[in-house]
Design an enzyme around this catalytic site. Structure first.
Site, PDB file in Angstrom:
ATOM      1  N   ASP A 168      -8.070 -10.762   1.099  1.00 49.85           N
ATOM      2  CA  ASP A 168      -7.127  -9.649   1.209  1.00 49.85           C
ATOM      3  C   ASP A 168      -5.723 -10.173   1.502  1.00 49.85           C
ATOM      4  O   ASP A 168      -5.368 -10.465   2.639  1.00 49.85           O
ATOM      5  CB  ASP A 168      -7.579  -8.698   2.337  1.00 49.85           C
ATOM      6  CG  ASP A 168      -6.664  -7.481   2.453  1.00 49.85           C
ATOM      7  OD1 ASP A 168      -5.801  -7.292   1.568  1.00 49.85           O
ATOM      8  OD2 ASP A 168      -6.817  -6.711   3.432  1.00 49.85           O
ATOM      9  N   ASP A 177      -2.233  -2.528   0.984  1.00 51.25           N
ATOM     10  CA  ASP A 177      -3.013  -3.279   1.973  1.00 51.25           C
ATOM     11  C   ASP A 177      -4.102  -2.407   2.608  1.00 51.25           C
ATOM     12  O   ASP A 177      -4.964  -2.908   3.315  1.00 51.25           O
ATOM     13  CB  ASP A 177      -2.068  -3.835   3.047  1.00 51.25           C
ATOM     14  CG  ASP A 177      -2.715  -4.943   3.870  1.00 51.25           C
ATOM     15  OD1 ASP A 177      -3.802  -5.410   3.464  1.00 51.25           O
ATOM     16  OD2 ASP A 177      -2.130  -5.334   4.901  1.00 51.25           O
ATOM     17  N   LYS A 231     -17.921  -3.273   2.777  1.00 49.87           N
ATOM     18  CA  LYS A 231     -16.675  -3.704   2.126  1.00 49.87           C
ATOM     19  C   LYS A 231     -16.712  -5.214   1.860  1.00 49.87           C
ATOM     20  O   LYS A 231     -16.955  -5.998   2.770  1.00 49.87           O
ATOM     21  CB  LYS A 231     -15.493  -3.365   3.050  1.00 49.87           C
ATOM     22  CG  LYS A 231     -14.160  -4.042   2.678  1.00 49.87           C
ATOM     23  CD  LYS A 231     -13.029  -3.651   3.625  1.00 49.87           C
ATOM     24  CE  LYS A 231     -11.752  -4.459   3.380  1.00 49.87           C
ATOM     25  NZ  LYS A 231     -10.647  -4.118   4.293  1.00 49.87           N
ATOM     26  N   ASP A 245     -12.655 -10.837   4.869  1.00 49.24           N
ATOM     27  CA  ASP A 245     -12.583  -9.395   4.638  1.00 49.24           C
ATOM     28  C   ASP A 245     -13.776  -8.871   3.821  1.00 49.24           C
ATOM     29  O   ASP A 245     -13.788  -7.718   3.404  1.00 49.24           O
ATOM     30  CB  ASP A 245     -11.251  -9.054   3.958  1.00 49.24           C
ATOM     31  CG  ASP A 245     -10.751  -7.661   4.303  1.00 49.24           C
ATOM     32  OD1 ASP A 245     -11.214  -7.094   5.307  1.00 49.24           O
ATOM     33  OD2 ASP A 245      -9.912  -7.133   3.539  1.00 49.24           O
ATOM     34  N   ARG A 270     -10.570   1.072   2.181  1.00 54.81           N
ATOM     35  CA  ARG A 270     -10.991   2.474   2.073  1.00 54.81           C
ATOM     36  C   ARG A 270     -11.066   2.924   0.620  1.00 54.81           C
ATOM     37  O   ARG A 270     -11.811   3.826   0.284  1.00 54.81           O
ATOM     38  CB  ARG A 270     -10.062   3.361   2.918  1.00 54.81           C
ATOM     39  CG  ARG A 270      -8.632   3.349   2.494  1.00 54.81           C
ATOM     40  CD  ARG A 270      -7.700   3.869   3.588  1.00 54.81           C
ATOM     41  NE  ARG A 270      -7.425   2.831   4.605  1.00 54.81           N
ATOM     42  CZ  ARG A 270      -6.653   3.028   5.668  1.00 54.81           C
ATOM     43  NH1 ARG A 270      -6.090   4.213   5.879  1.00 54.81           N
ATOM     44  NH2 ARG A 270      -6.458   2.049   6.524  1.00 54.81           N
ATOM     45  N   GLU A 276      -6.684  -1.261   1.246  1.00 52.46           N
ATOM     46  CA  GLU A 276      -7.504  -1.317   0.027  1.00 52.46           C
ATOM     47  C   GLU A 276      -8.986  -1.103   0.317  1.00 52.46           C
ATOM     48  O   GLU A 276      -9.721  -0.647  -0.552  1.00 52.46           O
ATOM     49  CB  GLU A 276      -7.287  -2.663  -0.673  1.00 52.46           C
ATOM     50  CG  GLU A 276      -8.118  -3.841  -0.121  1.00 52.46           C
ATOM     51  CD  GLU A 276      -7.826  -4.188   1.339  1.00 52.46           C
ATOM     52  OE1 GLU A 276      -6.739  -3.846   1.825  1.00 52.46           O
ATOM     53  OE2 GLU A 276      -8.706  -4.773   1.999  1.00 52.46           O
ATOM     54  N   LYS A 302       0.826  -9.187   2.959  1.00 47.49           N
ATOM     55  CA  LYS A 302       0.705  -9.468   4.395  1.00 47.49           C
ATOM     56  C   LYS A 302       1.632 -10.628   4.773  1.00 47.49           C
ATOM     57  O   LYS A 302       1.952 -11.460   3.918  1.00 47.49           O
ATOM     58  CB  LYS A 302      -0.733  -9.901   4.718  1.00 47.49           C
ATOM     59  CG  LYS A 302      -1.751  -8.782   4.733  1.00 47.49           C
ATOM     60  CD  LYS A 302      -3.125  -9.314   5.108  1.00 47.49           C
ATOM     61  CE  LYS A 302      -4.172  -8.219   5.102  1.00 47.49           C
ATOM     62  NZ  LYS A 302      -3.955  -7.178   6.122  1.00 47.49           N
TER      63      LYS A 302
END
Ligand code: BES
Ligand code: ZN
Ligand code: ZN
Length: 501
Positions: free
Chosen positions: A274, A351, A269, A292, A355, A353, A281
């Protein structure tokens, strides 16, 4: 740092400082310490008898020696209890020693292999551990400081001192391996620590291309248009909210000498920042979300190390890279998107995201007809709650792959712990209007994220590693100064060496 290998008695070494390990509460000295003790009229035994130095783990003590040795500094390094000693502690001890030597402003450091005895480690493995420990422990990230670490505060040379009977070629190979693995790990750390306005998807793609050129790997990069043609609706759904162009990076290593069979595919990933997207967030600590992309960075490091180590199997790296930002064109909670596999996904939180981009990357991985797929991701905050910051979460569909990774984790100190993927967890991500939804609620947050990924792997043996807690450390650790750790690199390299297809 230069690394030399020398076969010479300890008492004839002229370099600035020699390190010697001491086990806590042990009567018997290790070979290096015993020799230094003999040539200094029992100095080490005297110090131990005084109780001033006990051998407590990673404790160090600097000694000045007037007579008996050619050098006049000895650094005692605590190794902790002998029966609790591990290769990871050897790495930590050499890291502490190297840091102390650097802090003293010295340039030339001698580390004897007789520094400590480790059960089951031959001279080559020991040399590898020492080199890894030193390079990982000395790492610093100063690319964004106007005042860089100067020659004055850098360790110039380390000499690995081998014993009379140690096989030099094994030690040489160990040093080389250690260096390759540590350098890949440190490269990953620097990518992860790099701020989001610099480490963009375009930057990662550029880095992948230069690694490929340097190491002779294949590299291809898809932009949003090509991703659209391939039907990557989940990846592009996340990318939609950002002005920074997304990149889907593929690197491939094919061994030269060995017959190239089915590859292992590693997916990482890479959300270069993020923000949470429309499910924004909280502002506190949001800056940490530049990390991230740690899974994607680890994949690039792994591919570099595979090429340099000449790993005898094909390895493909896949890195979907994009920002996750809110905007007028961003994905919204409630939206339904269609992934490359054809599955429809209801977005509960923008959030969740990671996956989504991994779903398409896992689908894409099937093009390579892989022997196994491993993905790495800073996927869930819940994983930090479950396992903390020293162990990564692991879930998968193949017991053999899982136990191979578990063993690789124990051997390298880059540890993993398995969580279950029972089918009941699947109930939690069923959607009322689409095939699945991207959030399964707060309970078992790490597992439902893993279960979501499982929906995209089909029959191929697959393992998911959640590195949310391990990719970054807020405290200094012996082999990892505060900041990015490079988690996953040592784990996967070790797994690739152990895996039998
Ligand atoms: N990147 C985060 C996970 C994360 C959190 C990594 C803290 C490192 C440190 C991920 O994209 C995320 O936001 N996950 C959500 C999922 C939730 C909305 C189901 C989370 O963990 O809160
Ligand atoms: Zn997120
Ligand atoms: Zn994320």
């Amino acid at each position: 740092m230069k690394i030399r290998i020398a076969k010479q008695p300890v008492d004839l070494i002229r370099d600035e400082i020699i390190a010697a390990g001491i086990f806590e509460g042990s009567k018997r000295l290790g070979t290096a310490a015993a020799r230094i003790n003999k040539h200094t009229a029992g100095m080490i035994k005297d110090i131990l008898a005084s109780g001033d130095f006990t051998g407590k783990l990673y404790q160090t003590m600097l000694l000045y020696v007037k007579k008996g040795l050619k050098t006049n500094r000895v650094l005692l390094v605590g190794l902790g209890k002998e029966d609790e000693f591990t290769p990871e502690r050897l790495r930590g001890a050499t890291a502490s020693a190297a840091n102390r030597v650097r802090d003293l402003g010295l340039k030339k450091f001698v580390c004897p292999l007789g520094f400590a005895h480790v059960r089951g480690l031959k001279p080559g493995g020991k040399a590898r551990a020492c080199v890894e420990g030193m390079l990982l422990g000395l790492y610093r990230f100063d690319e964004f400081k106007s005042k860089k670490a100067t020659e004055q505060d850098r360790l110039g040379t380390c000499t690995i001192l081998v014993d009379e009977n140690d096989a030099l070629n094994e030690v040489r190979a160990g040093v080389k391996e250690g260096r390759i693995i540590a350098e890949a790990t440190c490269m990953v750390r620097s990518m992860v620590a790099r701020p989001g306005n610099s480490a963009t998807p375009t930057y990662l793609a550029g880095t992948a291309r230069s690694i490929a050129r340097r190491e002779g790997l294949k590299c291809s990069v898809l932009d949003a248009r090509s991703a659209k043609k391939m039907g990557m609706g989940a990846f592009l759904g996340v990318a939609r909210g950002s002005d920074e162009p997304a990149r889907f990076i593929v690197l491939e290593y094919v061994p030269v000498k060995t017959k190239a069979g089915k590859p292992i595919v590693v997916v990482g990933k890479a959300i270069t920042f993020d923000s949470g997207g429309i499910s924004l967030k909280p502002a506190n600590n949001m800056e940490e979300m530049k990390t991230d992309m740690a899974g994607g960075a680890a994949v690039l490091g792994i591919l570099q190390a595979c090429a340099r180590l000449k790993i005898p199997r094909r390895v493909v790296g896949i890195v979907p890279a994009t920002e996750n930002l809110p905007s007028g064109s961003a994905l919204k909670p409630g939206d339904v998107i269609t992934a490359m596999s054809g599955k429809t996904i209801e977005i509960i939180s923008t959030d969740a995201e990671g996956r989504l981009i991994l779903a398409d990357a896992l689908t894409y991985a099937h093009r390579f007809k892989p022997d196994a797929i491993i993905d790495m991701a800073t996927l869930t905050g819940a994983c930090i709650i479950a396992l903390g910051n020293d162990v990564s979460g692991m879930m998968g569909t193949d017991e053999r792959l899982i136990s191979c990774l578990k063993a690789a984790g124990e051997a390298t100190g880059d540890r993993v712990w398995q969580l279950p993927l029972y089918e009941q967890y699947g109930e939690l991500i069923k959607s009322d209007i689409a095939d699945i939804k991207n959030v399964g609620g707060r309970p078992a947050g790490t597992i439902t994220a893993g279960y979501f990924l499982k929906e995209f792997v089909g029959e191929v043996p697959w393992v998911h590693i959640d590195i949310a807690g391990t990719a970054w450390t807020k405290t200094n650790k012996p082999c990892a100064p505060k900041g990015a750790t490079g988690a996953g690199v040592r784990l996967i390299i070790e797994m690739l060496r152990r895996w039998q297809d």
